[in-house]
Write an enzyme that holds these catalytic residues in place. Structure first.
Site, PDB file in Angstrom:
ATOM      1  N   LYS A   1       0.816  -1.220   0.000  1.00 30.83           N
ATOM      2  CA  LYS A   1       0.000   0.000   0.000  1.00 30.83           C
ATOM      3  C   LYS A   1       0.848   1.268   0.000  1.00 30.83           C
ATOM      4  CE  LYS A   1      -4.353  -1.586   1.772  1.00 30.83           C
ATOM      5  NZ  LYS A   1      -5.517  -1.227   2.550  1.00 30.83           N
TER       6      LYS A   1
ATOM      7  N   GLU B   1      -2.048   7.568   8.189  1.00 28.50           N
ATOM      8  CA  GLU B   1      -2.682   8.458   7.228  1.00 28.50           C
ATOM      9  C   GLU B   1      -3.626   9.376   8.000  1.00 28.50           C
ATOM     10  OE1 GLU B   1      -3.713   6.205   3.324  1.00 28.50           O
ATOM     11  OE2 GLU B   1      -5.583   6.587   4.400  1.00 28.50           O
TER      12      GLU B   1
ATOM     13  N   ARG C   1      -7.462  -6.784  -9.600  1.00 35.91           N
ATOM     14  CA  ARG C   1      -8.219  -8.024  -9.857  1.00 35.91           C
ATOM     15  C   ARG C   1      -9.657  -7.635 -10.141  1.00 35.91           C
ATOM     16  NH1 ARG C   1     -11.101  -7.670  -5.235  1.00 35.91           N
ATOM     17  NH2 ARG C   1      -9.985  -6.794  -3.480  1.00 35.91           N
TER      18      ARG C   1
HETATM   19  P1  ADP Z   1      -8.710  -2.380   3.182  1.00 34.75           P
HETATM   20  O1  ADP Z   1      -7.717  -2.669   2.105  1.00 34.75           O
HETATM   21  O2  ADP Z   1      -8.355  -3.000   4.500  1.00 34.75           O
HETATM   22  O3  ADP Z   1     -10.125  -2.649   2.753  1.00 34.75           O
HETATM   23  P2  ADP Z   1      -8.837   0.465   2.552  1.00 34.75           P
HETATM   24  O4  ADP Z   1      -7.648   1.337   2.614  1.00 34.75           O
HETATM   25  O5  ADP Z   1      -9.322   0.053   1.204  1.00 34.75           O
HETATM   26  O6  ADP Z   1      -8.594  -0.812   3.467  1.00 34.75           O
HETATM   27  O7  ADP Z   1     -10.034   1.176   3.314  1.00 34.75           O
HETATM   28  C1  ADP Z   1     -11.250   0.536   3.588  1.00 34.75           C
HETATM   29  C2  ADP Z   1     -12.231   1.523   4.198  1.00 34.75           C
HETATM   30  O8  ADP Z   1     -11.698   2.067   5.419  1.00 34.75           O
HETATM   31  C3  ADP Z   1     -12.538   2.750   3.346  1.00 34.75           C
HETATM   32  O9  ADP Z   1     -13.525   2.523   2.377  1.00 34.75           O
HETATM   33  C4  ADP Z   1     -12.985   3.738   4.411  1.00 34.75           C
HETATM   34  O10 ADP Z   1     -14.298   3.491   4.838  1.00 34.75           O
HETATM   35  C5  ADP Z   1     -12.050   3.432   5.576  1.00 34.75           C
HETATM   36  N1  ADP Z   1     -10.834   4.287   5.490  1.00 34.75           N
HETATM   37  C6  ADP Z   1      -9.628   3.931   4.994  1.00 34.75           C
HETATM   38  N2  ADP Z   1      -8.747   4.950   5.078  1.00 34.75           N
HETATM   39  C7  ADP Z   1      -9.407   5.984   5.639  1.00 34.75           C
HETATM   40  C8  ADP Z   1      -9.047   7.332   5.984  1.00 34.75           C
HETATM   41  N3  ADP Z   1      -7.822   7.786   5.780  1.00 34.75           N
HETATM   42  N4  ADP Z   1     -10.007   8.123   6.521  1.00 34.75           N
HETATM   43  C9  ADP Z   1     -11.268   7.653   6.738  1.00 34.75           C
HETATM   44  N5  ADP Z   1     -11.662   6.401   6.447  1.00 34.75           N
HETATM   45  C10 ADP Z   1     -10.749   5.564   5.913  1.00 34.75           C
END
Ligand code: ADP
Length: 486
Positions: A120, A204, A296
């Site tokens: 990531k 983040e 994917r």
């Molecule tokens: P994963 O790969 O574990 O699914 P993601 O980075 O795709 O994680 O994030 C999944 C969800 O987590 C997002 O759709 C959002 O709801 C929440 N999220 C992730 N990063 C943030 C952030 N920086 N601020 C607020 N919500 C976040």
């Protein structure tokens, strides 16, 4: 110019609804399909539908991860390609490379792109370099708690800690204030280690209730990159998607266009090929930020297929054969709205605990604008070894209002008996005014859950009364004392 190789036979290294979905694409393209299956999946409907099937005995999860076995079976069965679906080996660069080393086509992107986006942090750096906006955060893994605390303070609370090599919301912690940081950091690292065997995390800025918007990309081997619009996946529970919508009902048109432009440009610059999804968070002022890229096919791909009319799995197969894209961006016409409901064997009244078991009665909704991608049927015993999703109900219509109405009708028709499912939750959502108004963000479900009545009886009540009447009529017919009145 990449060479073109015709694929005749595809091994599907997956199970459940996605295995069935890929078999359907193979049949429509005139290609033979082969599945491998674990001991507990012997009754899977997809096993019956494939042209050939081979069991892999032993641990039911390991069966789908044992890539040496899978490659050797693919070779023995004379396959020329492997489709990984989603989950399992789909994001393993090592597997994609091993396929190539064994003369098999991996139906997906190049191993280097799988590796890049599986990391990531590395992917955030790469995407920033090609002009994609990022949230403030760390670029490198942090392994020292004091450095981590310092960085978090610089970014400013609230912050989110994420597993660098994770997914599915695991190893993720939201920290509202500095005092909680250390404890959360340790628990995030431990969870990441437990689930992914790698404890690296990154930090983040945490956005309060953003929308999760993602862009579907299709790219061939010749540098042609197009998008097939956006999906709104803001309805989530524990950061896991529950409902997905295409296109997002309330996205500002300028933001939408900018998301398309930035996403296609980035994929072109990185030389990406195959299908892929770029995920963003959009804040209340319509600023958007990259969170991750999925290399994917995604669970929610059907909503895009419906609004674009393009079969993503078929195109994925053709791209890996070396076919150039068959359409230009200008030829893509996105039409109407599609909503996908993930149907899970889980109990909404008991904290959504997985509830696998025997489906004693199954009656699927149908009619115009309804698509079902599912492996469920009456007398199917859902194994307890895998995740709880047993299918997806997808509805579509030309307007958002009609799509919502159709969703209500289709969810009402759906009968699954023998096990609890989350259908009652979906029925509540589609009657909620904020959902009807398209006012969605990632905090939506958390706020609504306590207000929903998951015991509510839907229109089935009417159907049950009717069933009783019909039973009486049948009894009368059998007793031969029915008087028909007009
Ligand atoms: P994963 O790969 O574990 O699914 P993601 O980075 O795709 O994680 O994030 C999944 C969800 O987590 C997002 O759709 C959002 O709801 C929440 N999220 C992730 N990063 C943030 C952030 N920086 N601020 C607020 N919500 C976040």
């Amino acid at each position: 110019m990449a060479e073109q190789t015709k694929i005749n036979k595809i091994l599907i290294a997956n199970r459940g609804e996605i295995a069935l979905r890929i078999i359907r694409a193979c049949k429509e393209l005139g290609k033979k399909s082969v599945v491998i299956f674990s001991e507990v999946d012997v009754n899977g409907v997809w096993v019956r539908k494939a042209d050939e099937c081979y069991p892999i005995m032993g641990d039911p999860i390991a069966a789908y991860l044992d890539y040496e076995r899978i490659i050797s079976l693919a070779k023995k069965a004379d396959c020329d390609a492997i489709h990984p679906g989603y989950g399992f080996l789909s994001e393993s660069a090592e597997f994609a490379q091993a396929c190539a080393d064994n003369g098999l086509i991996f139906i997906g992107p190049k191993p280097e792109h799988i590796a890049l986006f599986g990391d990531k942090m590395a992917s955030k750096v790469a995407m920033r370099e090609v002009g994609v906006p990022m949230l403030p955060g760390t670029d490198e893994p942090i392994d020292n708690i004091d450095d981590a605390q310092k960085i978090a303070t610089e970014i400013g609370f609230p912050i989110i800690i994420k597993a660098a090599f994770g997914g599915g919301g695991r190893g993720m912690r939201i920290v509202e204030k500095a005092e909680d940081f250390k404890e959360m950091y340790i628990s995030a690292t431990n969870e990441a280690l437990r689930f992914f065997n790698r404890g690296e995390t990154f930090i983040e800025k945490y956005l309060k209730n953003p929308r999760h918007i993602e862009i579907q990309i299709v790219a061939d081997k010749y540098g042609n990159v197009i998008h097939l619009g956006d999906r709104d996946c803001s309805i989530q529970r524990r950061h896991q998607k529950v409902i997905e919508i295409a296109p997002s009902p309330l996205l500002n048109e300028d933001t939408r266009r900018e998301l398309y432009r930035v996403s296609t440009k980035a994929m072109f610059k990185l030389g990406y090929e195959s299908v892929g999804t770029i995920e963003y968070l959009v804040d209340q002022d319509d600023n958007f930020y990259f969170i991750e890229m999925n290399t994917r096919v995604q669970v929610e791909h059907p909503v895009t297929e419906i609004i674009s009319g393009i079969d993503l799995i078929q195109r994925m197969i053709e791209i890996s054969e070396g076919d150039p894209l068959k359409f230009l961006q200008e030829e893509i016409k996105l039409r109407g709205y599609a909503i996908e409901f993930r149907i899970n064997a889980e109990n909404p009244k008991l904290g959504f605990v997985p509830s696998p078991g025997l489906i004693t009665n199954y009656l699927a909704p149908g009619g115009p604008g309804v698509r079902l991608d599912s492996m469920a049927y009456t007398n199917y015993q859902i194994p307890s070894n895998y995740d709880s999703m047993i299918g997806k109900l997808i509805v579509s219509a030309l307007t958002w209002e009609d799509a919502v109405r159709k969703a209500r009708r289709a969810l009402d028709e759906f009968i699954i008996e023998g096990i609890p499912t989350n259908i009652s939750l979906h029925r509540q959502i589609v009657c909620d005014q904020d959902f009807i108004d398209g006012k969605l963000d990632t905090g939506y479900l958390d706020t609504k859950l306590s207000t929903f009545n998951l015991d509510a009886i839907h229109n089935m009540q009417n159907e049950e009364i009717k069933m009783k009447q019909i039973e009486q009529i049948i009894a009368a017919i059998n007793a031969k004392n029915l008087t028909v009145r007009h």
